[in-house]
Design an enzyme around this catalytic site. Structure first.
Site, short mmCIF file in Angstrom:
data_model
loop_
_atom_site.label_atom_id
_atom_site.label_comp_id
_atom_site.label_asym_id
_atom_site.label_seq_id
_atom_site.Cartn_x
_atom_site.Cartn_y
_atom_site.Cartn_z
N ASP A 34 0.79 -0.78 -0.09
CA ASP A 34 0.24 -0.06 0.36
C ASP A 34 0.73 1.30 -0.26
O ASP A 34 1.56 1.51 0.76
CB ASP A 34 -0.82 -0.10 1.49
N ILE A 35 0.35 1.94 -0.59
CA ILE A 35 1.43 3.71 -0.83
C ILE A 35 1.21 4.29 0.26
O ILE A 35 1.95 4.76 0.80
CB ILE A 35 0.98 4.64 -2.19
N ASN A 92 -12.95 -3.45 1.73
CA ASN A 92 -14.43 -2.52 2.23
C ASN A 92 -14.87 -2.53 0.88
O ASN A 92 -14.94 -2.86 -0.29
CB ASN A 92 -13.48 -1.01 1.86
N GLU A 100 -12.08 3.31 -0.96
CA GLU A 100 -11.61 4.19 -2.35
C GLU A 100 -11.59 3.68 -3.60
O GLU A 100 -11.99 4.59 -4.64
CB GLU A 100 -10.93 4.49 -1.80
N VAL A 101 -10.52 2.91 -4.06
CA VAL A 101 -10.90 2.15 -5.15
C VAL A 101 -12.02 0.87 -5.22
O VAL A 101 -11.50 -0.14 -5.03
CB VAL A 101 -9.21 1.73 -5.45
N HIS A 105 -10.04 -5.93 -3.74
CA HIS A 105 -8.66 -5.29 -2.95
C HIS A 105 -8.53 -6.03 -1.49
O HIS A 105 -9.79 -5.50 -0.98
CB HIS A 105 -7.54 -4.16 -3.23
N HIS A 107 -6.99 -5.88 1.76
CA HIS A 107 -5.96 -5.33 2.65
C HIS A 107 -5.26 -6.23 3.59
O HIS A 107 -6.06 -7.06 4.38
CB HIS A 107 -6.13 -3.89 3.43
P1 AMP Z 1 -9.94 1.22 0.71
O1 AMP Z 1 -10.64 2.78 0.82
O2 AMP Z 1 -10.42 0.27 1.05
O3 AMP Z 1 -10.51 1.51 -1.05
O4 AMP Z 1 -8.63 1.47 0.28
C1 AMP Z 1 -7.65 1.80 -1.13
C2 AMP Z 1 -6.23 2.03 -0.34
O5 AMP Z 1 -5.01 2.05 -1.67
C3 AMP Z 1 -5.67 2.76 0.26
O6 AMP Z 1 -5.13 2.57 1.52
C4 AMP Z 1 -5.08 3.54 -0.54
O7 AMP Z 1 -3.28 4.44 0.25
C5 AMP Z 1 -4.18 2.95 -1.74
N1 AMP Z 1 -3.26 3.46 -2.61
C6 AMP Z 1 -4.18 4.02 -3.89
N2 AMP Z 1 -3.50 4.14 -4.06
C7 AMP Z 1 -1.95 3.35 -4.47
C8 AMP Z 1 -1.02 3.06 -4.92
N3 AMP Z 1 -1.22 4.17 -6.52
N4 AMP Z 1 -0.38 2.07 -5.06
C9 AMP Z 1 -0.50 1.84 -3.97
N5 AMP Z 1 -1.67 1.86 -3.00
C10 AMP Z 1 -2.31 2.61 -3.52
#
Ligand code: AMP
Length: 121
Positions: A34-35, A92, A100-101, A105, A107
Site C-alpha cells: 500500500d502506498i 471494504n 476508495e478504489v 482489494h 488489505h
Molecule cells: P480502500 O479505502 O479500501 O479502497 O483502500 C484503498 C487503498 O489503496 C488505500 O489504503 C490507499 O493507500 C491505497 N492506494 C491508493 N493508490 C495506491 C497506489 N498507487 N499504490 C498502492 N496503494 C494505493
C-alpha cells in the site's frame, strides 16, 4: 452487475501504466505494498480480473480466480513473516464501507499488535 471503471488506479497498475512495489504475482492475482501503509506490513491483494468489490467477485469470478486470491493471501503472509504472529484481512465493499478504489482489494495488515477490530464511534 456493478459497472467497472477501467481507469481506477489498480486497473492502471495492472496495465503497467503506474508503478507498484510488487510482492506477489500469479496468473490471476497481484499483490503490492500500500502506498500509505497503516501497519509495518500493509499489502493489497487484488484479482487481475475487472471486479468492483467482494460482492461482484463472488458473483462473477471463476472458481480458479477465487481460489487463487485466497491462496495468494496465505502465501504472502508466510513470505512476509506475519503468518505465525498473525495478521488481519480487510475488504471494504459498498457505500458504507469507505471503499476508495473500485477494484476489489484485500488489505493484509501485520507486523505489530493490531488492536481493536474497528475503531469505536
Ligand atoms: P480502500 O479505502 O479500501 O479502497 O483502500 C484503498 C487503498 O489503496 C488505500 O489504503 C490507499 O493507500 C491505497 N492506494 C491508493 N493508490 C495506491 C497506489 N498507487 N499504490 C498502492 N496503494 C494505493
Amino acid at each position: 452487475m456493478k459497472t467497472y471503471d477501467p481507469n481506477n488506479v489498480f486497473a492502471r497498475i495492472l496495465r503497467g501504466e503506474i508503478p507498484c512495489r510488487k510482492v506477489y504475482e500469479d496468473e490471476h492475482t497481484l499483490a503490492f505494498h500500500d502506498i500509505n501503509p497503516q501497519a509495518p506490513v500493509h499489502v493489497l491483494v487484488i484479482p487481475k480480473g475487472a471486479y468492483v468489490d467482494v460482492d461482484d467477485f463472488s458473483a462473477r469470478a471463476s472458481d480458479g480466480e477465487i481460489a487463487a486470491l485466497w491462496r495468494a493471501v496465505t502465501a504472502i503472509a508466510h513470505d512476509l513473516g506475519v503468518a505465525v504472529p498473525g495478521y488481519r484481512l480487510l475488504a471494504n465493499t459498498g457505500p458504507e464501507s469507505g471503499q476508495e478504489v473500485p477494484h476489489l482489494h484485500l488489505h493484509l495488515f501485520g507486523g505489530r499488535p493490531l488492536g481493536r477490530m474497528i475503531a469505536k464511534e
